[in-house]
Design an enzyme around this catalytic site. Structure first.
Site, mmCIF file in Angstrom:
data_model
loop_
_atom_site.group_PDB
_atom_site.id
_atom_site.type_symbol
_atom_site.label_atom_id
_atom_site.label_comp_id
_atom_site.label_asym_id
_atom_site.label_seq_id
_atom_site.Cartn_x
_atom_site.Cartn_y
_atom_site.Cartn_z
ATOM 1 N N HIS A 164 1.000 -0.884 0.258
ATOM 2 C CA HIS A 164 -0.211 -0.207 -0.039
ATOM 3 C C HIS A 164 0.808 1.320 0.051
ATOM 4 C CE1 HIS A 164 -2.409 3.073 1.861
ATOM 5 N NE2 HIS A 164 -3.757 2.338 1.525
ATOM 6 N N ASP A 190 3.166 -4.177 8.831
ATOM 7 C CA ASP A 190 1.285 -3.211 8.373
ATOM 8 C C ASP A 190 0.777 -3.656 8.589
ATOM 9 O OD1 ASP A 190 -0.532 -2.032 7.174
ATOM 10 O OD2 ASP A 190 -0.017 -1.077 5.027
ATOM 11 N N GLN A 211 -4.544 -4.320 7.166
ATOM 12 C CA GLN A 211 -5.533 -5.388 6.026
ATOM 13 C C GLN A 211 -6.107 -6.592 7.212
ATOM 14 O OE1 GLN A 211 -7.816 -4.465 4.056
ATOM 15 N NE2 GLN A 211 -7.403 -2.824 3.790
ATOM 16 N N LYS A 226 -10.604 0.968 10.388
ATOM 17 C CA LYS A 226 -10.770 -1.080 10.182
ATOM 18 C C LYS A 226 -11.261 -1.752 11.104
ATOM 19 C CE LYS A 226 -7.336 0.075 6.561
ATOM 20 N NZ LYS A 226 -8.743 0.655 5.493
ATOM 21 N N CYS A 258 -4.786 2.090 -4.049
ATOM 22 C CA CYS A 258 -3.775 3.074 -3.557
ATOM 23 C C CYS A 258 -3.221 2.300 -3.583
ATOM 24 C CB CYS A 258 -4.030 3.199 -1.660
ATOM 25 S SG CYS A 258 -5.213 4.715 -1.264
#
Length: 400
Positions: free
Chosen positions: A116, A193, A196, A219, A357
């Site tokens: 991302h 990261d 997600q 999220k 993105c």
């Protein structure tokens, strides 16, 4: 999961026909989160860390209760390893600005080519400032990292590996523990990261042995504007603060200042009190529901959509790794992603379209834009059925 789960989310009240398939972008909020945020602003509002009166003391305690919930959610060893940020992007930038001060000419940062933008651009900016070099870890056509190639990218100048836990394009769940072992073997740190992954699978930062892990509250069914940065205590203690102001200081003199220990030295100014407090019920709710149960249900939804859509002529699924999350990213010959998403919206079905993105990720698969359907706890098998049914009608109408 069923319609009873959907009833926990006020946004769906009176919206029985609405199919929301963009949870990878942001998740809707259960009533327990909305009520916690409203209650704080309506009846409990007070600043934290700055006053001795009762309401402030209560707000401060609730603020730190969220830090304890985040510690439990990630299985961090200490609450001092939990830093509140504005989100995943903010957390990554914090590390890039702070840890990055030790980077110099020729130091190397290894980044996966499917990241991302939030886990790519900050490292490019750091490289521009410091003279460091970025090395790109490739993925194969399935979206998987070749560990052999990855190992060859690491060397004595490697200082950091930055990689997603789960790709927001392919859905690939990367082998983080193996990558961490390789990074540490080369003397480098690893930042993950988790934007997600955090809402869809159980996270154990100690078992993964990562140095930094970041995720966003919104999220994870929590408020926007709040995120969590996990960092191993020894690194947070060494890293300098990147913002100065109130609350992060210990002693201030004209000649200079000293700072609070981590995590407070990274939380300058009046913090995001309401969003922090409302993040706790979101994380607690996820843990109570059970991350394994969530993962199992969302994977079932993905399998259903994959099977139901497989007979669409010209459909190409982006990301077919064996170990992947419930992200259905795809393109269809003759269907522009913007047209597909717009026509689905006219049928009250919300999915993502565009470059997601992650322009370098799509470029790896020969695309500049794609369509993406992603799932949350409120989605049902009926949602999948309606989505695929309408998608097939759209494809037929555009080709007629």
């Amino acid at each position: 999961m069923n319609r009873e789960m959907r009833a926990l989310f006020p946004v769906f009240e009176g919206q029985d026909e609405w199919v929301y398939l963009d949870t990878a972008a942001t998740a809707h909020k259960p009533r327990v989160v909305i009520e916690a945020l409203a209650r704080f602003y309506e009846k409990e509002y007070a600043t934290v860390h700055r006053a001795i009166y009762q309401r402030s003391l209560v707000a401060s305690e609730r603020y730190h209760e969220t830090r304890r919930s985040a510690q439990k959610f990630l299985n961090a060893a200490l609450t001092e390893e939990i830093v509140f940020t504005r989100g995943t992007t903010d957390g990554i930038n914090l590390v890039a600005l702070s840890l990055g001060r030790s980077f110099g000419e020729g130091d190397e940062i290894v980044v996966c080519e499917t990241e991302h933008h939030s886990n790519l651009v900050p490292w490019q900016m750091l490289a521009e400032r410091s003279g460091a070099v970025i090395k790109w870890a490739p993925v194969d056509e399935k979206g998987e990292i070749d560990l052999g190639v990855f190992r060859e990218l690491l060397g004595e100048r490697t200082k950091l590996v930055a990689v997603a836990h789960m790709s927001n394009v392919t859905g690939t769940i990367y082998p983080i523990r193996e990558l961490a072992d390789l990074a540490h073997g080369a003397g480098a740190k690893i930042l993950v990261d988790g934007a997600q992954a955090a809402a869809h699978m159980k996270i154990d930062v100690q078992a993964l042995d990562v140095d930094f892990y970041v995720f966003s509250g919104h999220k994870c069914y929590g408020p926007t504007g709040i995120g969590v940065l996990y960092g191993k205590k020894k690194w947070l203690e060494e890293m300098p603060p990147v913002q100065g102001g109130g609350d992060m200081v210990d002693r201030v003199e004209f000649e200079g200042s000293t700072y609070q220990p981590a995590p407070l030295k990274f939380e300058a100014g009046t913090p995001l009190i309401g969003p922090v407090i409302a993040l706790k019920p979101a994380l607690d709710w996820l843990m109570e529901l059970g991350m394994e149960k969530i993962s199992e249900w969302e994977h079932q939804l993905y399998e259903e959509v994959f099977k139901a859509a497989s007979d669409i002529e010209g459909l190409r699924v982006i990301g077919t790794a064996l170990n992947k999350g419930a992200l259905f990213t795809f393109s269809i010959d003759g269907v522009h992603p913007l047209d597909g998403a717009t026509l689905l919206d006219l049928k009250n079905i919300s999915i993502r379209s565009g470059h997601l993105c992650a322009q370098t990720a799509l470029r790896r698969f020969g695309l500049t834009a794609a369509l993406r359907a992603s799932f949350g706890v409120y989605n049902t098998l009926e949602d999948v059925e309606l989505f695929v049914e309408e998608l097939k009608k759209i494809v037929h109408s555009l080709r007629s």
